[in-house]
Design an enzyme around this catalytic site. Structure first.
Site, PDB file in Angstrom:
ATOM      1  N   LEU A  56     -39.838  43.987  -3.786  1.00 21.93           N
ATOM      2  CA  LEU A  56     -40.090  43.567  -5.141  1.00 21.93           C
ATOM      3  C   LEU A  56     -40.919  42.329  -5.376  1.00 21.93           C
ATOM      4  O   LEU A  56     -40.266  41.572  -4.505  1.00 21.93           O
ATOM      5  CB  LEU A  56     -38.635  44.091  -5.810  1.00 21.93           C
ATOM      6  CG  LEU A  56     -38.389  45.504  -5.922  1.00 21.93           C
ATOM      7  CD1 LEU A  56     -36.633  45.027  -6.679  1.00 21.93           C
ATOM      8  CD2 LEU A  56     -39.001  46.447  -6.110  1.00 21.93           C
ATOM      9  N   VAL A  82     -37.389  41.365  -1.526  1.00 21.53           N
ATOM     10  CA  VAL A  82     -38.532  39.989  -2.057  1.00 21.53           C
ATOM     11  C   VAL A  82     -39.741  39.296  -1.625  1.00 21.53           C
ATOM     12  O   VAL A  82     -39.687  39.543  -0.583  1.00 21.53           O
ATOM     13  CB  VAL A  82     -37.745  38.947  -1.803  1.00 21.53           C
ATOM     14  CG1 VAL A  82     -38.245  37.992  -3.199  1.00 21.53           C
ATOM     15  CG2 VAL A  82     -35.816  39.207  -2.384  1.00 21.53           C
ATOM     16  N   LYS A  83     -40.821  39.841  -2.541  1.00 21.78           N
ATOM     17  CA  LYS A  83     -41.615  39.537  -1.740  1.00 21.78           C
ATOM     18  C   LYS A  83     -42.036  38.555  -2.356  1.00 21.78           C
ATOM     19  O   LYS A  83     -41.787  38.004  -3.356  1.00 21.78           O
ATOM     20  CB  LYS A  83     -43.073  40.849  -2.524  1.00 21.78           C
ATOM     21  CG  LYS A  83     -43.821  41.589  -1.802  1.00 21.78           C
ATOM     22  CD  LYS A  83     -44.427  42.865  -2.599  1.00 21.78           C
ATOM     23  CE  LYS A  83     -45.475  43.194  -1.214  1.00 21.78           C
ATOM     24  NZ  LYS A  83     -46.210  44.001  -1.953  1.00 21.78           N
ATOM     25  N   CYS A  84     -42.815  37.118  -1.294  1.00 23.31           N
ATOM     26  CA  CYS A  84     -43.601  36.613  -1.984  1.00 23.31           C
ATOM     27  C   CYS A  84     -44.608  36.427  -1.252  1.00 23.31           C
ATOM     28  O   CYS A  84     -45.126  36.249  -0.377  1.00 23.31           O
ATOM     29  CB  CYS A  84     -42.241  34.973  -1.537  1.00 23.31           C
ATOM     30  SG  CYS A  84     -40.978  35.043  -1.797  1.00 23.31           S
TER      31      CYS A  84
END
Ligand code: G3P
Length: 221
Positions: A56, A82-84
């Site tokens: 996400l 977590v997508k950064c």
């Protein structure tokens, strides 16, 4: 090779998840926008349906905003990654979240140099976007080859997640190179499944079975 589905479409996710094909999901704001509705509810539902990692994406552009959003996203479930983005702030957020035990997928990677830095910042996954490189006349798949070679030399634990897949041969090539994960849009997964000879084969088997049944009406399998 792990197969992730690159979508926020619940129907497709359920369809392929029920076939046991889905090791995880990747989403992004564009994929959520395509589905419409309430993106929070959609993300929560995906996390509930799929057992594997669900990426996400944050939308903040500064480190503290990304970390805050990352912590909130992680509350959706233990399988949230977590997508950064691959920016200085994104890598800093990656290091902080990773140190807190929150896995990170560093996205929007377009070079081997960037992939090395994602690995150094502790990313669980790095996502090179090969289709978008192909779109601008660069060979996306040779980037995957190069990253695979570099990661092997130094036993980096970061997994190569091939993203921005445009066709079925991208999947085959990624597999030959030994990419860890391919994230596949549902329509392309559908094409992987189909072969005209399979359909013809079934048609012929059924026709022959019907012949047998005419001779022996009581037979069954
Ligand atoms: O996972 C990243 C992917 O969704 C990007 O694909 O087709 O927008 O380049 P595309």
């Amino acid at each position: 090779m792990k197969i992730f589905l690159d979508t926020a479409n619940i129907t497709s996710i359920k369809l392929y998840n029920d076939m046991g094909l889905v090791d995880g999901i990747t989403t992004n704001p564009s994929l959520l926008a395509k589905e419409g509705g309430d993106p929070q509810k959609t993300m929560e539902e995906i996390v509930r349906i799929v057992k594997g990692d669900v990426s996400l994406e944050v939308v903040a552009t500064d480190t503290s905003g990304m970390v805050e959003e990352g912590r909130r996203l992680r509350k959706y479930g233990k399988n949230v990654v977590v997508k950064c983005p691959l920016t200085p702030d994104g890598l800093k957020a990656c290091r902080i979240l990773t140190d807190e035990g929150i896995p990170v997928n560093v996205t929007l990677c377009f070079s081997s140099n960037q992939a090395i830095l994602a690995a150094k910042s502790g990313a669980k996954y790095v996502s090179p976007f090969i289709g978008r490189l192909d779109d601008v006349g660069q060979d996306g798949m040779s980037l995957i080859k190069e990253i695979r070679e570099i990661f092997k030399n130094y036993q980096y634990g970061t997994q190569i997640l091939v993203a921005s897949i445009r066709h079925t041969m991208h999947v085959v090539e990624a597999g030959k190179i030994g990419a860890d994960v391919v994230t596949i849009p549902p329509d392309i997964l559908g094409k992987m499944l189909k072969h005209p000879l399979t359909d013809i084969g079934i048609k012929n088997f059924l026709a022959d079975w019907e012949k047998l049944k005419k001779e022996n009406p009581s037979i069954r399998i």
